[in-house]
Enzyme design. Structure first.
Site, mmCIF file in Angstrom:
data_model
loop_
_atom_site.group_PDB
_atom_site.id
_atom_site.type_symbol
_atom_site.label_atom_id
_atom_site.label_comp_id
_atom_site.label_asym_id
_atom_site.label_seq_id
_atom_site.Cartn_x
_atom_site.Cartn_y
_atom_site.Cartn_z
ATOM 1 N N LYS A 75 27.467 13.175 -7.792
ATOM 2 C CA LYS A 75 27.129 12.172 -8.808
ATOM 3 C C LYS A 75 25.687 11.731 -8.628
ATOM 4 O O LYS A 75 25.270 11.338 -7.541
ATOM 5 C CB LYS A 75 28.038 10.946 -8.693
ATOM 6 C CG LYS A 75 27.685 9.856 -9.729
ATOM 7 C CD LYS A 75 28.704 8.732 -9.747
ATOM 8 C CE LYS A 75 28.372 7.597 -8.830
ATOM 9 N NZ LYS A 75 27.351 6.676 -9.343
ATOM 10 N N ASP A 128 25.482 9.939 -14.012
ATOM 11 C CA ASP A 128 26.015 8.586 -14.238
ATOM 12 C C ASP A 128 24.902 7.662 -14.733
ATOM 13 O O ASP A 128 24.355 6.867 -13.962
ATOM 14 C CB ASP A 128 26.601 8.101 -12.896
ATOM 15 C CG ASP A 128 27.174 6.710 -12.947
ATOM 16 O OD1 ASP A 128 27.489 6.217 -14.050
ATOM 17 O OD2 ASP A 128 27.325 6.098 -11.855
ATOM 18 N N LYS A 153 25.229 5.826 -17.769
ATOM 19 C CA LYS A 153 25.852 4.699 -18.510
ATOM 20 C C LYS A 153 25.059 4.276 -19.751
ATOM 21 O O LYS A 153 24.600 3.132 -19.846
ATOM 22 C CB LYS A 153 26.038 3.499 -17.587
ATOM 23 C CG LYS A 153 26.897 3.748 -16.361
ATOM 24 C CD LYS A 153 27.192 2.455 -15.624
ATOM 25 C CE LYS A 153 28.074 2.642 -14.410
ATOM 26 N NZ LYS A 153 27.437 3.312 -13.281
ATOM 27 N N ASP A 205 23.363 1.826 -26.413
ATOM 28 C CA ASP A 205 22.290 1.466 -27.348
ATOM 29 C C ASP A 205 22.835 1.693 -28.758
ATOM 30 O O ASP A 205 24.032 1.938 -28.918
ATOM 31 C CB ASP A 205 21.051 2.340 -27.063
ATOM 32 C CG ASP A 205 19.746 1.637 -27.449
ATOM 33 O OD1 ASP A 205 19.700 1.042 -28.551
ATOM 34 O OD2 ASP A 205 18.790 1.697 -26.661
ATOM 35 N N THR A 257 33.344 -2.957 -12.647
ATOM 36 C CA THR A 257 34.195 -3.655 -11.666
ATOM 37 C C THR A 257 33.499 -4.887 -11.097
ATOM 38 O O THR A 257 34.126 -5.721 -10.466
ATOM 39 C CB THR A 257 34.618 -2.709 -10.519
ATOM 40 O OG1 THR A 257 33.478 -1.948 -10.120
ATOM 41 C CG2 THR A 257 35.716 -1.768 -10.956
ATOM 42 N N ARG A 307 29.435 5.804 0.175
ATOM 43 C CA ARG A 307 29.153 5.512 1.581
ATOM 44 C C ARG A 307 30.136 6.054 2.612
ATOM 45 O O ARG A 307 29.702 6.428 3.705
ATOM 46 C CB ARG A 307 28.933 3.999 1.749
ATOM 47 C CG ARG A 307 27.610 3.571 1.131
ATOM 48 C CD ARG A 307 27.573 2.101 0.827
ATOM 49 N NE ARG A 307 28.509 1.772 -0.245
ATOM 50 C CZ ARG A 307 28.700 0.547 -0.721
ATOM 51 N NH1 ARG A 307 28.049 -0.462 -0.197
ATOM 52 N NH2 ARG A 307 29.548 0.332 -1.702
HETATM 53 O O1 C5P Z 1 29.507 3.829 -1.671
HETATM 54 P P1 C5P Z 1 30.655 3.725 -2.605
HETATM 55 O O2 C5P Z 1 31.822 4.643 -2.274
HETATM 56 O O3 C5P Z 1 31.115 2.293 -2.827
HETATM 57 O O4 C5P Z 1 30.075 4.278 -3.986
HETATM 58 C C1 C5P Z 1 30.777 4.231 -5.178
HETATM 59 C C2 C5P Z 1 29.916 4.765 -6.285
HETATM 60 O O5 C5P Z 1 30.580 4.557 -7.524
HETATM 61 C C3 C5P Z 1 28.563 4.076 -6.448
HETATM 62 O O6 C5P Z 1 27.632 5.048 -6.934
HETATM 63 C C4 C5P Z 1 28.812 2.999 -7.485
HETATM 64 O O7 C5P Z 1 27.676 2.668 -8.213
HETATM 65 C C5 C5P Z 1 29.843 3.713 -8.366
HETATM 66 N N1 C5P Z 1 30.690 2.829 -9.163
HETATM 67 C C6 C5P Z 1 31.528 1.867 -8.608
HETATM 68 N N2 C5P Z 1 32.303 1.083 -9.423
HETATM 69 C C7 C5P Z 1 32.266 1.259 -10.744
HETATM 70 C C8 C5P Z 1 31.447 2.228 -11.315
HETATM 71 C C9 C5P Z 1 30.654 3.012 -10.486
HETATM 72 O O8 C5P Z 1 31.574 1.712 -7.403
HETATM 73 N N3 C5P Z 1 33.063 0.533 -11.515
#
Ligand code: C5P
Length: 232
Positions: free
Chosen positions: A32, A59, A61, A64, A119, A211
């Site tokens: 991603k 990603d 998003k 517009d 979220t 992460r």
């Molecule tokens: O590091 P982590 O596992 O929390 O990363 C989750 C990824 O998913 C990040 O790139 C974050 O921006 C994305 N994301 C999220 N919640 C959402 C939409 C996207 O955590 N509702």
């Protein structure tokens, strides 16, 4: 497409991204690319990662007026990514225009999925900032149904919502779910989390994992553990 693990490459530069991806000498992860990396490095980073044989979820998003989103999607379609996304809040008409823009002359196109509600938006912000006076899960389902009505392929949602989305929009409507953590791992700033195995049980089609893989001592082992728990 079957179940897969998408690795969120939330890095600030191409150098860091390739140092990370170079470690994967076996199976090439679905990657991603978010706003940070795309704005830092531009479309070249997408082409380079694709050239290395990875599938890509871009990603960005988009949100517009329909005409602007249609034209932007027509540019993105030539990057040959596998999944693109936009905000369902842009309306059904915007989502339809996005699909038109994304569709190549030969009829093929990347998958297109929608963000329902971020979220980071809680019930209080929904009501006080956005003036949407409805329960969050009803709003999420309504936006998911709008995305399906526009002809999109799925939504980004919490694994906790995957089952409901499938019940409302059909089992083939994709649920792409972040908020995944190992049972013995650090949650970071994510609050409502599931393990890869739980997300599989809940019916997620793709999990987006950042992460727990990127910050792991052994990212390849962490990725393989995700695959074992979720996709095998
Ligand atoms: O590091 P982590 O596992 O929390 O990363 C989750 C990824 O998913 C990040 O790139 C974050 O921006 C994305 N994301 C999220 N919640 C959402 C939409 C996207 O955590 N509702």
């Amino acid at each position: 497409m079957g179940k897969d693990v998408i690795v969120a490459c939330d890095f600030a530069s191409a150098e860091q991204t390739f140092a990370f991806l170079d470690r994967f000498t076996g199976r090439k992860p679905f990657v991603k690319i978010g706003m940070e990396l795309f704005y830092a490095e531009g479309p070249a980073i997408v082409r380079e990662i694709k050239k290395r044989g990875h599938k890509i979820f871009l990603d960005l998003k988009l949100h517009d007026i329909p005409n602007t989103v249609k034209k932007a999607m027509a540019v993105l379609r030539d990057l040959d990514v596998d999944i693109c996304n936009l905000h369902a809040a842009g309306t059904v008409r915007m989502m339809e225009a996005a699909l038109e823009g994304l569709t190549r002359p030969d009829g093929t196109r990347p998958l297109l999925i929608a963000v329902t509600q971020l979220t980071s938006t809680d019930q209080e912000a929904l009501e006080n900032d956005l003036w949407i006076v409805k329960p969050m899960d009803e709003v999420v389902m309504h936006y998911a149904l709008n995305a399906r009505k526009a002809g999109l392929d799925g939504v980004v949602c919490s694994p906790l919502e995957a089952e409901k989305v499938h019940a409302a929009c059909g089992k083939d409507f994709l649920t792409v779910t972040p908020g995944v953590r190992f049972a013995d791992g650090d949650k970071g700033d994510q609050k409502r989390v599931m393990t890869p195995a739980e997300a599989k049980k809940a019916g997620s089609d793709y999990i987006v994992v950042g992460r727990p893989i990127t910050a792991a001592e052994d990212p390849v082992a962490a990725y393989e553990r995700c695959i074992r728990e979720f996709a095998d």
